[in-house]
Scaffold this motif. Sequence first.
Motif, PDB file in Angstrom:
ATOM      1  N   SER A 258     -17.308  46.241   7.172  1.00 10.66           N
ATOM      2  CA  SER A 258     -16.278  46.117   8.212  1.00 10.66           C
ATOM      3  C   SER A 258     -15.172  45.195   7.709  1.00 10.66           C
ATOM      4  CB  SER A 258     -16.889  45.550   9.502  1.00 10.66           C
ATOM      5  OG  SER A 258     -15.874  45.259  10.449  1.00 10.66           O
ATOM      6  N   PRO A 259     -13.929  45.532   7.963  1.00 10.78           N
ATOM      7  CA  PRO A 259     -12.844  44.655   7.497  1.00 10.78           C
ATOM      8  C   PRO A 259     -12.920  43.258   8.091  1.00 10.78           C
ATOM      9  CG  PRO A 259     -11.998  46.819   8.107  1.00 10.78           C
ATOM     10  CD  PRO A 259     -13.416  46.766   8.587  1.00 10.78           C
ATOM     11  N   GLU A 260     -13.448  43.121   9.311  1.00  8.34           N
ATOM     12  CA  GLU A 260     -13.544  41.821   9.972  1.00  8.34           C
ATOM     13  C   GLU A 260     -14.959  41.627  10.501  1.00  8.34           C
ATOM     14  OE1 GLU A 260     -10.590  41.511  12.951  1.00  8.34           O
ATOM     15  OE2 GLU A 260      -8.892  41.711  11.564  1.00  8.34           O
ATOM     16  N   PRO A 261     -15.913  41.331   9.601  1.00 10.69           N
ATOM     17  CA  PRO A 261     -17.309  41.175  10.036  1.00 10.69           C
ATOM     18  C   PRO A 261     -17.475  39.944  10.919  1.00 10.69           C
ATOM     19  CG  PRO A 261     -17.050  40.452   7.786  1.00 10.69           C
ATOM     20  CD  PRO A 261     -15.743  41.055   8.181  1.00 10.69           C
ATOM     21  N   GLU A 262     -18.293  40.086  11.952  1.00 14.17           N
ATOM     22  CA  GLU A 262     -18.551  38.972  12.866  1.00 14.17           C
ATOM     23  C   GLU A 262     -19.873  38.284  12.563  1.00 14.17           C
ATOM     24  OE1 GLU A 262     -18.388  40.439  16.804  1.00 14.17           O
ATOM     25  OE2 GLU A 262     -16.265  41.009  16.730  1.00 14.17           O
TER      26      GLU A 262
END
Length: 420
Positions: free
Chosen positions: A189-193
């Motif tokens: 994911s481009p913005e992993p949480e």
Amino acid sequence: MSAGIDVAVRGTVRGSSAGLRARAGGVLRSAALWVVAAVVVLLAAIVMVLMQGREAVRPLHYDSTQPDGGRAFTEVLRTQGREVTTTESLAEAREAAAGGGTLLVYAAGDVLDPEIPGELMAAADEAGTDVVLIAPDLTVSDWTDALETDYLGEVSPDTRRAPECEVPEAQTAGAVSSRAAGADYYSTSPEPEDVEFCYPGTGTGAIDEASVPHGLYAVEDRGASTLTVLGAEEWLSNETLADEGHMSLVAGAVAGDGELTYYYPDSGDQPRADDEQLPIPLMGLFPDWAVGAVLWLLPVALVAMLVYGRRLGPLAVEPLPVVVPAAETVLGRSALLQRAQDRETALRDLRAAALVRLGRRLALGPETPATEVCARAAAAAGLDPAWTEAVLLTQPAGDDATFVRLSADITSIEREVDLL
């Protein structure tokens, strides 16, 4: 039989035959090469078993003391008070995944069956067990959907990487070496949480490094448990464990209150789709040292064939049929009787020859009984008939002395008759 018997039988003096000790020595000398070869092969096999056993040479194996082995970090963890259990059993790994604590898995290569990572992660998520993977490389996607790997391409010549993250164990460890790593782990994911990456590398890989988080060390928060990826085997190997902050990073990755289980997968312990084991190759039935033993045996066998198969000269050509002089057969037979200690047969031959000669000397026919020949010889020579018959017919040769005396008496009787 003695030398005196040899004189009586053949009329010549010959040394005594080889005794038991001499024959045993000859056997030992002829077998010396095989004995030496067997000892050398046995010693080589023992050394190879002790120093290069199967469990002692595989990379990062917990029993291996080789430079790329993994015994050092397990022993260091134990000295620090960490309870460490090592195993190659898949069943024990499943129990550890479902039992809490921490499960450390050597995930390099393609040893694990593709279904096993998902089973272990499901059990770990349910039990709250932390999972730490060592160099999973392309198989990391079997363990989680949040990570994938890609080669960096032309990596930076700088083999020292800084953490560049906020993960506590990475901050404590500081810089690490990455000379054995040519790939990073990337977020799907481009913005992993839920995933944090440390020790990122630079290169010309297919993935845009600027837009996708990546690193050689990754930690995924899975709620009740965590999945940690140690991307470089050199961080745990015996040779480089003390370099940079390697040991500190490893200790931080496996830190926890529960038991630490280090699972080193064995290819012979993996289930297949049809719940059957793959056929074991023929060489798999032999230990690793057997190959070295065979390599030792080949030159030994070659030397043995050269030694025992050599010719001492050109083959002798002899015309057939072969004519053997009568004297040679007599000498050969007497030598065999002497070696066999067969006095009675030798005495019987002497008596038979003497009776034939006495019968001819006294002008008796071939059908004349032996007792009559003895009587006529005693009468003609003026000898005691009973003594003459005992010497020529009845008295046994119980020992060497008796045999020699009877041989001399037979010669004496013939001499007395010849003088008539």
